[in-house]
Design a protein around this motif. Structure first.
Motif, mmCIF file in Angstrom:
data_model
loop_
_atom_site.group_PDB
_atom_site.id
_atom_site.type_symbol
_atom_site.label_atom_id
_atom_site.label_comp_id
_atom_site.label_asym_id
_atom_site.label_seq_id
_atom_site.Cartn_x
_atom_site.Cartn_y
_atom_site.Cartn_z
ATOM 1 N N ASP A 1 -2.938 1.306 -5.907
ATOM 2 C CA ASP A 1 -1.981 0.219 -5.707
ATOM 3 C C ASP A 1 -2.071 -0.903 -6.745
ATOM 4 O OD1 ASP A 1 -0.847 1.293 -3.228
ATOM 5 O OD2 ASP A 1 -2.905 1.062 -2.536
ATOM 6 N N ASN B 1 0.854 -1.187 0.000
ATOM 7 C CA ASN B 1 0.000 0.000 0.000
ATOM 8 C C ASN B 1 0.886 1.231 0.000
ATOM 9 O OD1 ASN B 1 -1.928 1.944 0.275
ATOM 10 N ND2 ASN B 1 -2.515 1.391 2.363
ATOM 11 N N VAL B 2 1.126 1.785 -1.178
ATOM 12 C CA VAL B 2 1.948 2.992 -1.269
ATOM 13 C C VAL B 2 1.066 4.184 -0.913
ATOM 14 C CG1 VAL B 2 3.279 4.494 -2.796
ATOM 15 C CG2 VAL B 2 3.499 2.014 -2.976
ATOM 16 N N ASN C 1 -7.171 1.491 -4.384
ATOM 17 C CA ASN C 1 -6.243 1.974 -3.372
ATOM 18 C C ASN C 1 -6.504 1.198 -2.082
ATOM 19 O OD1 ASN C 1 -4.726 3.408 -1.495
ATOM 20 N ND2 ASN C 1 -5.199 5.393 -2.434
ATOM 21 N N ILE C 2 -5.482 0.563 -1.565
ATOM 22 C CA ILE C 2 -5.636 -0.251 -0.346
ATOM 23 C C ILE C 2 -6.092 0.621 0.830
ATOM 24 C CG2 ILE C 2 -4.388 -1.774 1.261
ATOM 25 C CD1 ILE C 2 -2.649 -2.642 -1.159
ATOM 26 N N ASP C 3 -5.875 1.918 0.731
ATOM 27 C CA ASP C 3 -6.350 2.827 1.789
ATOM 28 C C ASP C 3 -7.871 2.800 1.940
ATOM 29 O OD1 ASP C 3 -3.885 3.743 2.571
ATOM 30 O OD2 ASP C 3 -3.895 5.432 1.176
ATOM 31 N N GLU D 1 -1.291 6.629 -3.213
ATOM 32 C CA GLU D 1 -1.327 6.167 -4.607
ATOM 33 C C GLU D 1 -2.281 4.984 -4.760
ATOM 34 O OE1 GLU D 1 2.415 5.266 -6.381
ATOM 35 O OE2 GLU D 1 3.366 7.081 -5.604
#
Ligand SMILES: [Ca+2]
Ligand SMILES: [Ca+2]
Ligand SMILES: [Ca+2]
Length: 380
Positions: free
Chosen positions: A95, A89-90, A254-256, A93
């Motif tokens: 992912d 998980n950047v 996005n893993i966020d 960004e």
């Protein structure tokens, strides 16, 4: 001889030991709901088993950007896939991307053939390489909408061997109005049918699964189809679904966006498993049920590394070196290390300053260290 030896060592030192592939590389499970493309995408052949079907799914999804296509059928039908490495998980960004076959209609401002699939992610917390750990949904644009149904459960019933079709007298494209019956746990629409359309005459219930019923659950998002002059327009979701927008105009996932079962945001440093399931329960006349297609996927930053240092301001900091965690706290306190699924694995008495904590007995995975009021997630 010496020169050759040094040359060899030098080459080994600068070559990465293992280059991560950007493409999907593993299929862990595939259980579609009944649908008009089931037993066709991929094709069921006599003698196929779950294992041989998973191989066919892998041929269609792995090793290239868009090697083929599979269908997930009606609501809840799913596939579980992964890469040959964890997806990091950047921060800030997108992912990864997952590709479908959605297209935009020329004559509609919004919409086309959006057949949205919801995405869930998981971490191999118990380190066994299998997706048997906690799942978190990536909350797409419809997740918090008032008409979205959470914990929607559906059961599909396999048609009897002597099932008699009930053609629609007012629509020659509907070969069977009551083909596969389903029931749900929502009283406003407790039951209905996957209809059989004349364009797809094969059995819609997955033939390699020997079960009279198939049950699925997930987040059901509102129907998106509109019938305009005999044509169905399936409206696009804003973001966060597979087979939603045309592949070249979808930035990905996005893993966020990960949330737990109660909808609370979950901070994940990386993920190991991805589940895609059809998120609508919608029947569209002659074009049949709405069913998500998946055509492949890519990690948008396969060379990214998980951050080694996790902090909660200056009050709690965790730095992991192999089997040792350096945990820094401001004051003497008690703390507990939990697995990513919430199981306590180690109790700690920490002193103000840096504490070295042995993690020797803990398998690789995501952990959370919690004091009375602070928590930091770390990766071992
Ligand atoms: Ca991210
Ligand atoms: Ca596991
Ligand atoms: Ca599609």
């Amino acid at each position: 001889m010496k020169k050759l030896l040094f040359g060899t060592i030098f080459t080994m030192a600068i070559m990465p030991a293992f280059a991560a592939s950007p493409y999907l590389s593993r299929v862990y499970d595939y259980c579609p709901a009944p649908g008009q493309f089931i037993n066709e995408l991929p094709e069921y052949e006599a003698g196929d088993t779950r294992a041989s079907i998973l191989e066919k799914v892998a041929e269609n999804l792995c090793g290239d950007e868009r090697p083929g296509m599979i269908s997930l059928g009606g609501f809840g039908g799913y596939v579980i896939v992964g890469f040959d490495h964890p997806v990091v998980n950047v921060s800030g960004e997108y992912d990864f991307k997952l590709f479908g076959n959605a297209f935009a209609a020329e004559s509609a401002a919004r919409g086309g053939s959006c057949e949205p699939g919801a995405v869930m992610v998981s971490v191999d917390s118990n380190g066994n390489g299998l997706p048997d750990d906690e799942w978190w949904e990536l909350a797409g644009s419809e997740y918090a909408k008032p008409d979205t149904k959470h914990n929607y459960q559906i059961t599909y019933y396999k048609p009897d061997d002597d099932h008699v079709a009930d053609p629609d007298p007012s629509n020659s494209a509907i070969a069977d109005r009551k083909y596969v019956r389903w029931t749900t746990n929502y009283s406003d629409e407790p039951e209905g049918y996957i209809q059989k359309v004349t364009f797809h005459t094969q059995p819609y219930f997955p033939l390699w699964i020997d079960a009279a019923e198939l049950q699925f659950s997930g987040t059901r998002i509102p129907n998106n189809a509109e019938l305009i002059s005999g044509t169905y327009f399936l409206e696009f979701m804003d973001y966060g679904y597979v087979d939603n927008r045309p592949n070249n105009s979808d930035p990905g996932f996005n893993i966020d966006w990960a949330v737990d079962a109660e909808g609370n945001t979950v901070a994940l440093s990386h993920i190991d498993f991805i589940k895609v399931y059809t998120a609508v329960n919608q029947q569209c006349g002659w074009i049949g049920e709405t069913s998500t297609e998946l055509c492949g996927g890519i990690d948008l930053h396969p060379e990214a590394a998980v951050e080694a240092v996790k902090t909660h301001g200056d009050a709690l900091r965790v730095k992991v070196h192999g089997d040792v965690a350096e945990i820094t706290v401001e004051h003497d306190c008690e703390a507990v290390i939990y697995s990513a699924s919430g199981v306590p694995v180690q109790t700690l008495s920490l002193n103000a300053g840096v504490n070295s904590v042995a993690l020797t007995k803990m398998p690789s995975g995501v952990y959370i260290v919690k004091t009375s009021h602070l928590a930091v997630k770390f990766l071992k």
